[in-house]
Structures are given as structure tokens and as C-alpha cells.
Design a protein around this motif. Sequence first.
Motif, short mmCIF file in Angstrom:
data_model
loop_
_atom_site.label_atom_id
_atom_site.label_comp_id
_atom_site.label_asym_id
_atom_site.label_seq_id
_atom_site.Cartn_x
_atom_site.Cartn_y
_atom_site.Cartn_z
N MET A 12 0.83 -1.20 0.00
CA MET A 12 0.00 0.00 0.00
C MET A 12 0.87 1.26 0.00
N GLY A 13 1.95 1.25 0.76
CA GLY A 13 2.87 2.38 0.78
C GLY A 13 3.50 2.64 -0.58
N CYS A 14 3.87 1.56 -1.26
CA CYS A 14 4.44 1.70 -2.60
C CYS A 14 3.43 2.32 -3.57
N MET A 15 2.18 1.90 -3.47
CA MET A 15 1.16 2.45 -4.35
C MET A 15 0.91 3.93 -4.07
N VAL A 16 0.96 4.32 -2.80
CA VAL A 16 0.78 5.74 -2.45
C VAL A 16 1.93 6.58 -3.00
N VAL A 17 3.16 6.09 -2.83
CA VAL A 17 4.32 6.82 -3.35
C VAL A 17 4.23 6.95 -4.87
N LEU A 18 3.86 5.88 -5.55
CA LEU A 18 3.73 5.94 -7.00
C LEU A 18 2.62 6.89 -7.43
N ALA A 19 1.53 6.94 -6.68
CA ALA A 19 0.45 7.88 -7.00
C ALA A 19 0.93 9.32 -6.87
N ILE A 20 1.73 9.61 -5.86
CA ILE A 20 2.28 10.95 -5.71
C ILE A 20 3.23 11.28 -6.86
N GLY A 46 2.71 6.43 -17.75
CA GLY A 46 2.30 5.10 -18.20
C GLY A 46 3.05 3.99 -17.49
N THR A 47 4.35 4.18 -17.33
CA THR A 47 5.16 3.16 -16.66
C THR A 47 4.76 3.00 -15.19
N MET A 48 4.56 4.11 -14.51
CA MET A 48 4.17 4.02 -13.10
C MET A 48 2.77 3.45 -12.94
N THR A 49 1.90 3.71 -13.88
CA THR A 49 0.56 3.11 -13.84
C THR A 49 0.65 1.60 -14.00
N ILE A 50 1.52 1.15 -14.87
CA ILE A 50 1.74 -0.29 -15.06
C ILE A 50 2.23 -0.92 -13.76
N VAL A 51 3.15 -0.26 -13.09
CA VAL A 51 3.67 -0.79 -11.82
C VAL A 51 2.58 -0.82 -10.76
N ILE A 52 1.74 0.21 -10.72
CA ILE A 52 0.64 0.22 -9.75
C ILE A 52 -0.32 -0.93 -10.02
N ILE A 53 -0.62 -1.19 -11.28
CA ILE A 53 -1.51 -2.31 -11.60
C ILE A 53 -0.88 -3.63 -11.19
N ALA A 54 0.43 -3.77 -11.40
CA ALA A 54 1.12 -5.00 -11.01
C ALA A 54 1.11 -5.18 -9.49
N ILE A 55 1.34 -4.10 -8.75
CA ILE A 55 1.30 -4.18 -7.29
C ILE A 55 -0.12 -4.51 -6.82
N LEU A 56 -1.11 -3.90 -7.47
CA LEU A 56 -2.50 -4.17 -7.12
C LEU A 56 -2.86 -5.63 -7.38
N SER A 57 -2.27 -6.20 -8.43
CA SER A 57 -2.48 -7.62 -8.72
C SER A 57 -1.97 -8.49 -7.58
N ILE A 58 -0.83 -8.15 -7.03
CA ILE A 58 -0.28 -8.90 -5.90
C ILE A 58 -1.11 -8.64 -4.64
N TYR A 59 -1.47 -7.38 -4.43
CA TYR A 59 -2.21 -6.99 -3.22
C TYR A 59 -3.57 -7.69 -3.14
N GLN A 60 -4.28 -7.74 -4.27
CA GLN A 60 -5.61 -8.36 -4.27
C GLN A 60 -5.59 -9.84 -4.64
N GLU A 61 -4.42 -10.35 -4.99
CA GLU A 61 -4.25 -11.75 -5.40
C GLU A 61 -5.18 -12.11 -6.55
N GLU A 62 -5.21 -11.22 -7.56
CA GLU A 62 -6.02 -11.44 -8.76
C GLU A 62 -5.08 -11.54 -9.96
N ASP A 63 -5.11 -12.69 -10.63
CA ASP A 63 -4.20 -12.92 -11.75
C ASP A 63 -4.59 -12.15 -13.01
N TYR A 64 -5.87 -11.85 -13.18
CA TYR A 64 -6.29 -11.19 -14.41
C TYR A 64 -5.72 -9.76 -14.51
N LEU A 65 -5.36 -9.16 -13.37
CA LEU A 65 -4.78 -7.82 -13.41
C LEU A 65 -3.40 -7.82 -14.06
N THR A 66 -2.73 -8.94 -14.03
CA THR A 66 -1.44 -9.05 -14.72
C THR A 66 -1.64 -8.95 -16.23
#
Length: 103
Positions: A12-20, A46-66
Motif C-alpha cells: 500500500m505504501g508503494c502504491m501511495v508513493v507511485l500515486a504521488i 504510463g510506466t508508473m501506472t503499469i507498476v501500480i496495476i502489477a502491485i494491485l495484482s499482488i495486493y488483491q491476489e487477482e491474476d487477471y490484473l497481470t
Amino acid sequence: MSADAIYQGILMGCMVVLAILILISIIRSVRGPKTADRIIAVNMIGTMTIVIIAILSIYQEEDYLTDVCLIYAMVSFLAVVVLTKVYTGVYRERKEKEKEEKK
């Protein structure tokens, strides 16, 4: 405090930093002194959005986000290529007009 809670907090901290950082890049893309700076800022967003989506995939344990992440990476890459191509064309036209005006 369990290791899982710490892990979730770090994600969650990584996603907040990337959002900033995305907000800072948006400011750069609007204010940027040159067009090249704006294109680079859009690419960073675009690159940071991709990283946020990848982190969100791990955070929510949803494979389709990858899969969404990979598709977004392709679209982002194509957008930057098109923007660069347009910018290069405009730059060349401007240089040709300057040469014709000097003659």
C-alpha cells in the motif's frame, strides 16, 4: 503484527508513493518547458501506472490484473511511439519552413 500485515502495508505504501509521483509527472507534462519533456512525462506516467496495476495484482491476489498490466504496457508503448512520431514530423516541418524563409 503478522508478516502478512506488514507485507500488505508495504504494498500500500508503494502504491501511495507511485500515486504521488504520477501527480508530479502530470504537472511536468502540463508545464514542461519542451515538448520532449512532456512526452517523457507521459511515458513515466504510463510506466508508473503499469507498476501500480502489477502491485494491485499482488495486493488483491487477482491474476487477471497481470493481463491488464501487459495490455496497458503495449498501449502505453504505442502511444509514446505515436506521440514521438508526430513530434518529429512537426519538428521537421518547422525546420524546413525556417530554411525556406532564410532563402
